[in-house]
Motif scaffolding. Sequence first.
Motif, mmCIF file in Angstrom:
data_model
loop_
_atom_site.group_PDB
_atom_site.id
_atom_site.type_symbol
_atom_site.label_atom_id
_atom_site.label_comp_id
_atom_site.label_asym_id
_atom_site.label_seq_id
_atom_site.Cartn_x
_atom_site.Cartn_y
_atom_site.Cartn_z
ATOM 1 N N GLU A 119 0.918 -1.203 0.058
ATOM 2 C CA GLU A 119 0.018 0.052 0.130
ATOM 3 C C GLU A 119 0.952 1.159 0.101
ATOM 4 O O GLU A 119 1.292 1.393 0.759
ATOM 5 C CB GLU A 119 -0.993 -0.094 1.307
ATOM 6 N N GLY A 153 -13.911 -10.225 4.891
ATOM 7 C CA GLY A 153 -14.319 -9.082 4.104
ATOM 8 C C GLY A 153 -15.553 -8.648 5.127
ATOM 9 O O GLY A 153 -15.889 -9.442 6.078
ATOM 10 N N ARG A 211 -7.563 -1.682 9.448
ATOM 11 C CA ARG A 211 -8.240 -1.994 8.081
ATOM 12 C C ARG A 211 -8.266 -0.888 7.415
ATOM 13 O O ARG A 211 -8.611 0.259 7.692
ATOM 14 C CB ARG A 211 -9.698 -2.564 8.073
ATOM 15 N N ARG A 233 -12.163 0.108 1.463
ATOM 16 C CA ARG A 233 -12.146 0.487 -0.222
ATOM 17 C C ARG A 233 -13.664 0.987 -0.455
ATOM 18 O O ARG A 233 -14.706 0.315 -0.414
ATOM 19 C CB ARG A 233 -11.991 -0.924 -0.920
ATOM 20 N N LYS A 280 -7.268 1.908 -4.123
ATOM 21 C CA LYS A 280 -7.988 0.748 -4.549
ATOM 22 C C LYS A 280 -9.541 0.986 -4.254
ATOM 23 O O LYS A 280 -10.147 -0.062 -3.950
ATOM 24 C CB LYS A 280 -7.283 -0.673 -4.128
ATOM 25 N N ALA A 337 -14.014 -8.017 -4.328
ATOM 26 C CA ALA A 337 -13.221 -7.379 -3.256
ATOM 27 C C ALA A 337 -13.496 -7.962 -1.925
ATOM 28 O O ALA A 337 -12.852 -8.353 -1.148
ATOM 29 C CB ALA A 337 -13.423 -5.963 -3.247
ATOM 30 N N ARG A 353 -12.189 -11.284 -1.358
ATOM 31 C CA ARG A 353 -10.773 -11.349 -1.151
ATOM 32 C C ARG A 353 -10.410 -11.155 0.194
ATOM 33 O O ARG A 353 -9.300 -11.129 0.497
ATOM 34 C CB ARG A 353 -10.112 -10.344 -2.374
ATOM 35 N N GLU A 413 -11.412 -8.167 1.752
ATOM 36 C CA GLU A 413 -11.444 -6.495 1.825
ATOM 37 C C GLU A 413 -12.524 -6.066 2.780
ATOM 38 O O GLU A 413 -13.841 -6.636 2.673
ATOM 39 C CB GLU A 413 -11.448 -5.830 0.358
#
Length: 249
Positions: A3, A37, A62, A65, A86, A105, A108, A110
């Motif tokens: 990041e 997530g 965290r 997004r 992102k 996302a 994954r 996120e």
Amino acid sequence: MPELVYPPVILAAKTMFRALDLRLRVEGSHHVPRAGGAVLASNHVSYLDFIFCGYGAHESRRLVRFMAKDAVFRHKVSGPLMRGMKHIPVNRAAGAGSYASAVAALRRGEVVGVFPEATISRSFTVKDLKNGAARMAQEAAVPLLPVALWGTQRLWTKGRPRTLTRRHTPITILVGEPIDPAAHPDGNALTAELRTRLTALVDRAQREYPDQPAGPDDSWWQPAHLGGTAPTPEEAAELDRPGRRTPTS
């Protein structure tokens, strides 16, 4: 991938908080999972809400997004920042692709931030919610967390001049308990549950807010049902009516 953009932006936001001596109250941040997530669904009263909603996930380390309109991604200044962090562009004419990106996302692991009212609430009450936040939480099988923000409208909101140099403003960030989408298999029922919880959180944030308007000329940021001069929900809906032109919208 490392990041490279998000951490400096967070540092800049914290510097702003200190420079303005904002009185931040964050409660319930432990509800944001430290892994996996999740959908953060926030009310929307200010153009700065993404900063403060994201700050609600800071304790859990965290990075959120956010889903934002694609025009922001095309801007020569904000575009590279949004892509570097992102965030997820939303093309309202082709929403299926944005929705699929958000679900991917979430799968994954996120945390995705959503403003399910879609636009800023001029009445500073919770508007009817779009069901996208609920549907993506269901499809990705991740928790749905309501987030209430209050005080951010005093810095910059729709129809009012920016006051980004205002100091000592109290800002409230309340993260509610996660909602298990499996307990509400119907998307509309889950959206209704989200709105109920979000409304309760916003009402609490408003009633516990430490400041009151300094006088009639300062009561614009207080909702009508609490004695302020903000538009009622009905008046706000008329102001937002498609085709109606306002000086600053």
